[in-house]
Motif scaffolding. Structure first.
Motif, PDB file in Angstrom:
ATOM      1  N   VAL A 184       0.996  -1.246   0.020  1.00 47.70           N
ATOM      2  CA  VAL A 184       0.035   0.201  -0.018  1.00 47.70           C
ATOM      3  C   VAL A 184       0.799   1.288   0.013  1.00 47.70           C
ATOM      4  N   LEU A 185       0.722   1.922  -1.055  1.00 47.75           N
ATOM      5  CA  LEU A 185       1.804   3.045  -1.360  1.00 47.75           C
ATOM      6  C   LEU A 185       1.162   4.423  -0.813  1.00 47.75           C
ATOM      7  N   VAL A 186       1.718   5.153   0.034  1.00 47.41           N
ATOM      8  CA  VAL A 186       1.045   6.527   0.742  1.00 47.41           C
ATOM      9  C   VAL A 186       2.302   7.621   0.498  1.00 47.41           C
ATOM     10  N   ASN A 187       1.538   8.970   0.689  1.00 44.71           N
ATOM     11  CA  ASN A 187       2.291   9.821   0.650  1.00 44.71           C
ATOM     12  C   ASN A 187       2.633   9.961   2.148  1.00 44.71           C
ATOM     13  N   PRO A 188       4.066  10.102   2.551  1.00 44.77           N
ATOM     14  CA  PRO A 188       4.239  10.246   4.064  1.00 44.77           C
ATOM     15  C   PRO A 188       3.733  11.576   4.688  1.00 44.77           C
ATOM     16  N   GLU A 189       3.497  12.535   3.940  1.00 42.33           N
ATOM     17  CA  GLU A 189       3.112  14.094   4.109  1.00 42.33           C
ATOM     18  C   GLU A 189       1.717  13.998   4.069  1.00 42.33           C
ATOM     19  N   GLY A 190       0.942  13.007   3.789  1.00 40.91           N
ATOM     20  CA  GLY A 190      -0.417  13.060   3.662  1.00 40.91           C
ATOM     21  C   GLY A 190      -1.045  12.845   5.021  1.00 40.91           C
ATOM     22  N   LYS A 191      -2.365  12.903   5.132  1.00 38.01           N
ATOM     23  CA  LYS A 191      -3.014  12.744   6.257  1.00 38.01           C
ATOM     24  C   LYS A 191      -3.671  11.409   6.662  1.00 38.01           C
ATOM     25  N   ALA A 192      -3.420  10.518   5.596  1.00 38.43           N
ATOM     26  CA  ALA A 192      -4.154   9.092   5.652  1.00 38.43           C
ATOM     27  C   ALA A 192      -3.135   8.366   6.917  1.00 38.43           C
ATOM     28  N   LYS A 193      -3.891   7.652   7.512  1.00 34.47           N
ATOM     29  CA  LYS A 193      -3.258   6.773   8.648  1.00 34.47           C
ATOM     30  C   LYS A 193      -3.609   5.375   8.330  1.00 34.47           C
ATOM     31  N   ILE A 194      -2.595   4.714   7.842  1.00 34.59           N
ATOM     32  CA  ILE A 194      -2.757   3.558   7.208  1.00 34.59           C
ATOM     33  C   ILE A 194      -1.789   2.628   7.790  1.00 34.59           C
ATOM     34  N   LYS A 195      -1.985   1.535   8.793  1.00 36.02           N
ATOM     35  CA  LYS A 195      -1.170   0.735   9.346  1.00 36.02           C
ATOM     36  C   LYS A 195      -1.539  -0.774   9.182  1.00 36.02           C
ATOM     37  N   GLU A 196      -2.743  -0.902   8.348  1.00 32.60           N
ATOM     38  CA  GLU A 196      -2.897  -2.578   7.950  1.00 32.60           C
ATOM     39  C   GLU A 196      -3.897  -2.146   6.617  1.00 32.60           C
ATOM     40  N   LEU A 197      -4.206  -3.491   6.026  1.00 31.40           N
ATOM     41  CA  LEU A 197      -4.795  -3.355   4.677  1.00 31.40           C
ATOM     42  C   LEU A 197      -6.152  -2.633   4.917  1.00 31.40           C
ATOM     43  N   ASN A 198      -6.984  -3.143   5.861  1.00 27.74           N
ATOM     44  CA  ASN A 198      -8.440  -2.660   5.952  1.00 27.74           C
ATOM     45  C   ASN A 198      -8.302  -1.159   6.151  1.00 27.74           C
ATOM     46  N   ASP A 199      -7.503  -0.376   6.676  1.00 23.68           N
ATOM     47  CA  ASP A 199      -7.239   0.963   6.956  1.00 23.68           C
ATOM     48  C   ASP A 199      -7.543   1.847   5.419  1.00 23.68           C
ATOM     49  N   VAL A 200      -6.974   1.123   4.258  1.00 23.40           N
ATOM     50  CA  VAL A 200      -7.271   1.729   3.028  1.00 23.40           C
ATOM     51  C   VAL A 200      -8.662   1.850   2.751  1.00 23.40           C
ATOM     52  N   LEU A 201      -9.697   1.191   3.315  1.00 20.76           N
ATOM     53  CA  LEU A 201     -11.066   1.195   3.065  1.00 20.76           C
ATOM     54  C   LEU A 201     -11.704   2.562   3.605  1.00 20.76           C
ATOM     55  N   LYS A 202     -10.900   3.052   4.283  1.00 21.80           N
ATOM     56  CA  LYS A 202     -11.458   4.426   4.835  1.00 21.80           C
ATOM     57  C   LYS A 202     -11.414   5.568   4.038  1.00 21.80           C
ATOM     58  N   TYR A 203     -10.581   5.632   3.154  1.00 23.29           N
ATOM     59  CA  TYR A 203     -10.023   6.483   2.245  1.00 23.29           C
ATOM     60  C   TYR A 203     -10.419   6.393   0.574  1.00 23.29           C
ATOM     61  N   GLU A 204     -10.232   7.292  -0.056  1.00 23.55           N
ATOM     62  CA  GLU A 204     -10.149   7.163  -1.537  1.00 23.55           C
ATOM     63  C   GLU A 204      -8.861   6.558  -1.918  1.00 23.55           C
ATOM     64  N   PHE A 205      -8.815   5.405  -2.539  1.00 22.29           N
ATOM     65  CA  PHE A 205      -7.471   4.809  -2.892  1.00 22.29           C
ATOM     66  C   PHE A 205      -7.641   4.065  -4.463  1.00 22.29           C
ATOM     67  N   GLY A 206      -6.573   3.891  -5.011  1.00 18.79           N
ATOM     68  CA  GLY A 206      -6.421   3.557  -6.494  1.00 18.79           C
ATOM     69  C   GLY A 206      -6.160   2.059  -6.739  1.00 18.79           C
ATOM     70  N   VAL A 207      -6.343   1.505  -7.803  1.00 25.55           N
ATOM     71  CA  VAL A 207      -5.685   0.191  -8.242  1.00 25.55           C
ATOM     72  C   VAL A 207      -5.771   0.462  -9.880  1.00 25.55           C
ATOM     73  N   GLN A 208      -4.900  -0.506 -10.378  1.00 25.49           N
ATOM     74  CA  GLN A 208      -4.806  -0.594 -11.969  1.00 25.49           C
ATOM     75  C   GLN A 208      -5.834  -1.706 -12.361  1.00 25.49           C
ATOM     76  N   SER A 209      -6.680  -0.914 -13.432  1.00 24.34           N
ATOM     77  CA  SER A 209      -7.467  -1.669 -14.054  1.00 24.34           C
ATOM     78  C   SER A 209      -7.249  -3.073 -14.609  1.00 24.34           C
ATOM     79  N   GLY A 210      -8.105  -4.019 -14.403  1.00 21.82           N
ATOM     80  CA  GLY A 210      -8.007  -5.619 -14.869  1.00 21.82           C
ATOM     81  C   GLY A 210      -6.852  -6.028 -14.195  1.00 21.82           C
TER      82      GLY A 210
END
Length: 272
Positions: free
Chosen positions: A136-162
């Protein structure tokens, strides 16, 4: 004289007719393959056209000299050497790879593509050549607090199609774990990673080696290392029913695992 002229004309006509028939017969003898022109040649191809989506370093990308490079690129060239064919790489969007294979535009795919139920209905996969993990790639200067995979689901996140990451995201939507509007799909992984860099996304879920490559390149951070639910490992992709070629490629992959070739490529591309 008139009777003699008529006889001469008849003789000439017969001569012309016989000559024409003899000429046609000779043409048939000189071109024995003509009747078989619809048959496929028995020998195997000397050039193997392999499709990839070169936006996924360190697996596949275009280097500063304009050459295809990366783990998958080195691996498929070595496979080609052992198979006895010249490998020519064809650059395509990830989502169009399987369609291009089915249409005969390419002979195989290598693009860190893993089998799933949908893909296996359309194409064949070799045994895996790499053990998958994701990041899970994040910007360290961002506000998102992601410590496990499920934390991603609290935010807008991206994936590559297909990709298998996109399939995982879709499964989370179907379970109600995340809103559909929170998931952003990108045909080009680089565009999604740049949106993380520029603060338009909280995170991007991607294969782990790619995550570390992009983190290094853009001063980002790999917040989580994970294995996605029901994930599969990537293989080389062939047209449905390619049993003979599958057998050959599986043997080559086994040999490359046993003789240390794959390990050397992992050292070169993933452990810099």
């Amino acid at each position: 004289m008139n009777r003699l002229a008529k006889i001469l004309i008849c003789v000439l006509c017969l001569t012309l007719i016989l000559g024409t028939m003899t000429g046609c017969g000779k043409t048939e003898q000189q071109d024995p393959d003509k009747a078989n022109s619809g048959e496929q040649p028995k020998e195997e191809k000397k050039v193997w056209i392999v499709g990839t989506s070169p936006d996924y370093p360190p697996f596949e990308f275009v280097d500063e000299k304009g050459n295809f490079a990366g783990f998958d690129m080195d691996l498929i060239q070595e496979v080609g050497n052992r198979l006895g064919v010249e490998v020519k790489i064809e650059s395509l969007e990830f989502e169009s790879l399987i369609a291009s294979l089915k249409q005969g535009k390419i002979d195989a795919i290598i693009s860190c593509m893993s089998p799933n139920e949908e893909r296996l209905k359309e194409v064949d996969f070799t045994k895996p050549y790499y053990k998958t993990k994701h990041g899970v790639l994040v910007n360290p200067e961002g506000k998102a607090k992601i410590k496990e995979l499920n934390d991603v689901l609290k935010y807008e996140f991206g994936v590559q199609s297909g990709t298998t990451m996109a399939a995982w995201a879709q499964s989370q939507i179907e379970k109600g774990a995340v809103q559909e509007s929170q998931v952003k799909y990108y045909t080009d992984a680089n565009a999604g990673v740049l949106d993380v860099k520029n603060g338009r996304l909280a995170a991007f879920v991607i294969d782990l080696p790619v995550a570390y490559e992009k983190a290094k390149e853009l001063s980002l951070e790999v917040a989580v290392e994970t294995v996605l639910e029901k994930d599969e490992d990537p293989g080389i992709v062939l047209k449905k029913g390619s049993d003979e070629m599958l057998e050959k490629l599986n043997k080559i992959i086994d040999d490359m695992m046993a003789d240390g070739t794959v390990e050397k490529l992992e050292e070169k591309w993933f452990k810099q």
